[in-house]
Motif scaffolding. Structure first.
Motif, PDB file in Angstrom:
ATOM      1  N   PRO A 106       0.831  -1.207   0.000  1.00  0.00           N
ATOM      2  CA  PRO A 106       0.000   0.000   0.000  1.00  0.00           C
ATOM      3  C   PRO A 106       0.864   1.255   0.000  1.00  0.00           C
ATOM      4  N   LEU A 107       0.494   2.222  -0.859  1.00  0.00           N
ATOM      5  CA  LEU A 107       1.244   3.475  -0.968  1.00  0.00           C
ATOM      6  C   LEU A 107       0.429   4.672  -0.473  1.00  0.00           C
ATOM      7  N   VAL A 108      -0.772   4.791  -1.008  1.00  0.00           N
ATOM      8  CA  VAL A 108      -1.632   5.934  -0.714  1.00  0.00           C
ATOM      9  C   VAL A 108      -3.046   5.406  -0.492  1.00  0.00           C
ATOM     10  N   VAL A 109      -3.730   6.057   0.429  1.00  0.00           N
ATOM     11  CA  VAL A 109      -5.118   5.699   0.700  1.00  0.00           C
ATOM     12  C   VAL A 109      -5.981   6.923   0.406  1.00  0.00           C
ATOM     13  N   ILE A 110      -7.027   6.716  -0.378  1.00  0.00           N
ATOM     14  CA  ILE A 110      -7.995   7.770  -0.685  1.00  0.00           C
ATOM     15  C   ILE A 110      -9.306   7.345  -0.036  1.00  0.00           C
ATOM     16  N   GLY A 111      -9.861   8.216   0.789  1.00  0.00           N
ATOM     17  CA  GLY A 111     -11.061   7.819   1.502  1.00  0.00           C
ATOM     18  C   GLY A 111     -12.108   8.901   1.620  1.00  0.00           C
ATOM     19  N   THR A 112     -13.248   8.470   2.096  1.00  0.00           N
ATOM     20  CA  THR A 112     -14.346   9.383   2.382  1.00  0.00           C
ATOM     21  C   THR A 112     -14.811   9.150   3.809  1.00  0.00           C
ATOM     22  N   VAL A 113     -15.395  10.182   4.382  1.00  0.00           N
ATOM     23  CA  VAL A 113     -16.030  10.078   5.688  1.00  0.00           C
ATOM     24  C   VAL A 113     -17.377  10.783   5.570  1.00  0.00           C
ATOM     25  N   GLN A 114     -18.427  10.071   5.969  1.00  0.00           N
ATOM     26  CA  GLN A 114     -19.777  10.612   5.868  1.00  0.00           C
ATOM     27  C   GLN A 114     -20.373  10.719   7.262  1.00  0.00           C
ATOM     28  N   ASP A 115     -20.948  11.860   7.558  1.00  0.00           N
ATOM     29  CA  ASP A 115     -21.639  12.067   8.832  1.00  0.00           C
ATOM     30  C   ASP A 115     -22.993  11.365   8.728  1.00  0.00           C
ATOM     31  N   ILE A 116     -23.162  10.263   9.473  1.00  0.00           N
ATOM     32  CA  ILE A 116     -24.409   9.497   9.444  1.00  0.00           C
ATOM     33  C   ILE A 116     -25.145   9.602  10.774  1.00  0.00           C
ATOM     34  N   THR A 117     -24.831  10.633  11.551  1.00  0.00           N
ATOM     35  CA  THR A 117     -25.453  10.813  12.865  1.00  0.00           C
ATOM     36  C   THR A 117     -26.971  10.882  12.756  1.00  0.00           C
ATOM     37  N   GLU A 118     -27.465  11.695  11.849  1.00  0.00           N
ATOM     38  CA  GLU A 118     -28.916  11.857  11.718  1.00  0.00           C
ATOM     39  C   GLU A 118     -29.571  10.534  11.332  1.00  0.00           C
ATOM     40  N   THR A 119     -28.959   9.803  10.425  1.00  0.00           N
ATOM     41  CA  THR A 119     -29.494   8.505  10.016  1.00  0.00           C
ATOM     42  C   THR A 119     -29.541   7.553  11.200  1.00  0.00           C
ATOM     43  N   ARG A 120     -28.479   7.511  11.983  1.00  0.00           N
ATOM     44  CA  ARG A 120     -28.448   6.648  13.166  1.00  0.00           C
ATOM     45  C   ARG A 120     -29.513   7.059  14.175  1.00  0.00           C
ATOM     46  N   GLN A 121     -29.747   8.347  14.351  1.00  0.00           N
ATOM     47  CA  GLN A 121     -30.769   8.817  15.285  1.00  0.00           C
ATOM     48  C   GLN A 121     -32.159   8.409  14.810  1.00  0.00           C
ATOM     49  N   VAL A 122     -32.418   8.533  13.506  1.00  0.00           N
ATOM     50  CA  VAL A 122     -33.709   8.124  12.951  1.00  0.00           C
ATOM     51  C   VAL A 122     -33.898   6.620  13.137  1.00  0.00           C
ATOM     52  N   GLU A 123     -32.846   5.843  12.883  1.00  0.00           N
ATOM     53  CA  GLU A 123     -32.934   4.394  13.064  1.00  0.00           C
ATOM     54  C   GLU A 123     -33.233   4.042  14.522  1.00  0.00           C
ATOM     55  N   ALA A 124     -32.603   4.749  15.448  1.00  0.00           N
ATOM     56  CA  ALA A 124     -32.849   4.490  16.873  1.00  0.00           C
ATOM     57  C   ALA A 124     -34.291   4.824  17.246  1.00  0.00           C
TER      58      ALA A 124
END
Length: 184
Positions: A106-124
């Motif tokens: 592995p040389l380089v990592v390209i990633g994403t981060v998504q705020d899923i707080t609202e989705t988790r709250q709705v699921e709860a």
């Protein structure tokens, strides 16, 4: 400049940030939205250790295991909590792909981060509501069934309704509304 501004705006709208990690020097670069999600000022330099310090203590081992597996060739797709300076907690989903050398290192990592707080709250809230419905149905002495107004199919039924008509729960739920009305 305009493309980068549009990308930053799109990330803000979607609550999805991006990041890049050069494994050779551990240089970690975050987009504006990633800084916002993590509640950090953009001028603050970020490191992998600093990121891990933000991960909720109960999730650190799982995140670390997912990271180690990704370094070995597995995909990186993990949901976890992060702690903000004000003590609040957010849920995020991270995904990443690795750029590798010809020998697979592995040389380089390209990633994403998504705020899923609202989705988790709705699921709860949905789970809590479902648990309440199930408790009411199971404790009610009266026959209760719930019909989907669009499909005219039963979606929930309590034991009292099953006992009244002599069906198992599965049989009752398999009936179409006109079938059961003809029997009543």
């Amino acid at each position: 400049e305009k493309n980068e501004a549009n990308l930053n705006r799109a990330q803000t709208v979607a609550h999805v940030g991006s990041w890049e990690l050069a494994l050779s020097d551990q240089g970690l670069h975050w987009s504006e939205e990633t800084y916002r999600i993590f509640g950090l000022p953009q001028e603050q330099a970020v490191t992998l250790d600093m990121f891990m310090a933000r991960v909720h203590p109960e999730d650190r081992q799982r995140v670390n295991e997912a990271w180690q597996a990704a370094l070995d060739g597995a995909g990186y797709d993990v949901e976890h909590r992060i702690l903000l300076d004000d003590g609040s907690v957010k849920w995020v989903r991270e995904r990443a792909e690795f750029e590798r050398s010809p020998d697979g290192a592995p040389l380089v990592v390209i990633g994403t981060v998504q705020d899923i707080t609202e989705t988790r709250q709705v699921e709860a809230r949905r789970r809590d509501s479902q648990a309440l419905i199930e408790a009411v149905l199971s404790q009610a002495a009266d026959a209760i069934d719930v019909v989907d107004a669009q499909t005219l199919r039963y979606v929930e039924v309590n034991q009292a309704a099953c006992d009244l008509l002599g069906y198992s729960r599965e049989e009752y739920l398999a009936l179409a509304l006109p079938d059961i009305q003809a029997e009543v």
